[in-house]
Design a protein around this motif. Structure first.
Motif, short mmCIF file in Angstrom:
data_model
loop_
_atom_site.label_atom_id
_atom_site.label_comp_id
_atom_site.label_asym_id
_atom_site.label_seq_id
_atom_site.Cartn_x
_atom_site.Cartn_y
_atom_site.Cartn_z
N TYR A 105 0.39 -1.27 -0.11
CA TYR A 105 0.28 0.31 0.23
C TYR A 105 1.27 1.55 0.40
O TYR A 105 0.35 1.90 -0.96
CB TYR A 105 -1.09 0.30 0.99
CG TYR A 105 -2.08 0.91 1.09
CD1 TYR A 105 -3.29 1.38 0.34
CD2 TYR A 105 -1.84 2.10 2.61
CE1 TYR A 105 -3.67 2.03 0.38
CE2 TYR A 105 -2.33 3.69 1.84
CZ TYR A 105 -3.26 3.23 1.26
OH TYR A 105 -4.47 4.86 1.04
N GLU A 106 2.15 1.63 1.03
CA GLU A 106 3.23 2.42 0.70
C GLU A 106 3.33 2.73 -0.51
O GLU A 106 3.59 4.11 -0.76
CB GLU A 106 3.72 2.50 2.09
CG GLU A 106 3.40 2.46 3.09
CD GLU A 106 4.24 2.06 4.53
OE1 GLU A 106 5.85 1.89 3.85
OE2 GLU A 106 3.97 2.12 5.32
N LEU A 107 4.26 1.60 -0.95
CA LEU A 107 5.09 1.64 -1.97
C LEU A 107 3.57 2.06 -3.47
O LEU A 107 3.92 3.25 -4.49
CB LEU A 107 5.14 0.10 -2.56
CG LEU A 107 6.19 0.01 -4.01
CD1 LEU A 107 7.03 1.20 -4.09
CD2 LEU A 107 6.22 -1.10 -4.02
N MET A 108 2.50 1.84 -3.27
CA MET A 108 1.34 2.09 -4.53
C MET A 108 1.14 3.93 -4.08
O MET A 108 1.00 4.28 -5.55
CB MET A 108 -0.10 1.27 -4.10
CG MET A 108 -0.70 1.55 -5.47
SD MET A 108 -2.82 2.43 -4.68
CE MET A 108 -2.73 2.92 -3.33
N GLN A 109 0.90 4.59 -2.86
CA GLN A 109 0.96 6.20 -2.22
C GLN A 109 2.08 6.45 -3.02
O GLN A 109 1.62 7.60 -3.77
CB GLN A 109 0.62 5.88 -1.09
CG GLN A 109 -0.38 5.46 -0.75
CD GLN A 109 -0.71 5.45 1.04
OE1 GLN A 109 -0.06 5.31 1.51
NE2 GLN A 109 -1.80 6.05 0.54
N THR A 112 1.62 6.48 -6.46
CA THR A 112 0.78 7.21 -8.04
C THR A 112 0.87 8.33 -7.43
O THR A 112 -0.29 9.21 -8.09
CB THR A 112 -0.50 6.29 -7.21
OG1 THR A 112 -0.84 6.22 -6.45
CG2 THR A 112 -0.46 4.73 -8.32
N LYS A 113 1.14 9.05 -6.30
CA LYS A 113 1.03 10.17 -6.18
C LYS A 113 1.85 11.00 -7.26
O LYS A 113 2.69 11.08 -7.81
CB LYS A 113 2.02 10.57 -4.61
CG LYS A 113 3.29 10.62 -4.50
CD LYS A 113 3.37 10.89 -3.07
CE LYS A 113 5.09 10.68 -2.66
NZ LYS A 113 4.93 11.34 -1.44
N PRO A 114 1.10 12.47 -7.75
CA PRO A 114 1.70 13.42 -8.37
C PRO A 114 3.35 13.95 -7.75
O PRO A 114 3.67 14.14 -9.25
CB PRO A 114 0.64 14.61 -8.42
CG PRO A 114 -0.08 14.67 -7.46
CD PRO A 114 0.27 12.83 -6.60
N ASN A 115 3.54 14.58 -6.86
CA ASN A 115 4.37 14.66 -7.00
C ASN A 115 5.64 13.94 -5.67
O ASN A 115 5.53 14.15 -4.58
CB ASN A 115 4.58 15.93 -6.33
CG ASN A 115 4.00 16.98 -6.28
OD1 ASN A 115 4.36 17.20 -7.55
ND2 ASN A 115 2.86 17.90 -5.99
#
Length: 128
Positions: A105-109, A112-115
C-alpha cells in the motif's frame, strides 16, 4: 541470513548486486525508488531463518528474472513505452502477511502520487 552458511550469504549478496544492476536500466525515478526498496528489504531480512531466506531468495530471483526480460525488451524496442512489473492475483495477495500488504500500500501511494518524494530533474534516457 547473515548468520547463514557462507554459500547462502554469497548467493544473497550476488542477487542484491544483480538487482541493483538491473535497476540501472529503469527510468531514474523508478530506479531510485526500487533501489531504496531493495536495500530496505534486504536489510530487513538479514536475520531471517533459513526457510524464510529460501523463500526470500525465490521471490527476489523471480523479480530479477521478470525485470531482466522487461529491461531487455525496453532496450530492443526504444520506440515502445515499457510497462514494468506484473499484476498481482488475488491468490498472491492472500499469501501476503498483513505487514506485506501495508508495504504494498505504501509503495502504491508513493508511485501514484503526483509529486513523488524524489525530485528528479530529468531522466537520462528518455523514451518517446
Amino acid at each position: 541470513m547473515s548468520g547463514g552458511s557462507p554459500a547462502l550469504v554469497s548467493q544473497v549478496r550476488c542477487l542484491y548486486k544483480k538487482i541493483l544492476r538491473l535497476h540501472k536500466m529503469l527510468p531514474l525515478d523508478m530506479k531510485t525508488l526500487g533501489d531504496q526498496y531493495v536495500k530496505d528489504e534486504f536489510r530487513r531480512h538479514k536475520t531471517a531463518s533459513l526457510a524464510e531466506a529460501q523463500q526470500f531468495l525465490e521471490e527476489w530471483e523471480a523479480y530479477a528474472s521478470v525485470l531482466l526480460l522487461q529491461t531487455s525488451d525496453s532496450i530492443q524496442n526504444l520506440s515502445k513505452k515499457t510497462c514494468y512489473g506484473i499484476a498481482l492475483t488475488q491468490e498472491n495477495l492472500n499469501d501476503f502477511r498483513e505487514e506485506q500488504i501495508g508495504q504494498l500500500y505504501e509503495l502504491m501511494q508513493e508511485t501514484t502520487k503526483p509529486n513523488r518524494q524524489f525530485n528528479i530533474a530529468k531522466d537520462p534516457v528518455e523514451k518517446s
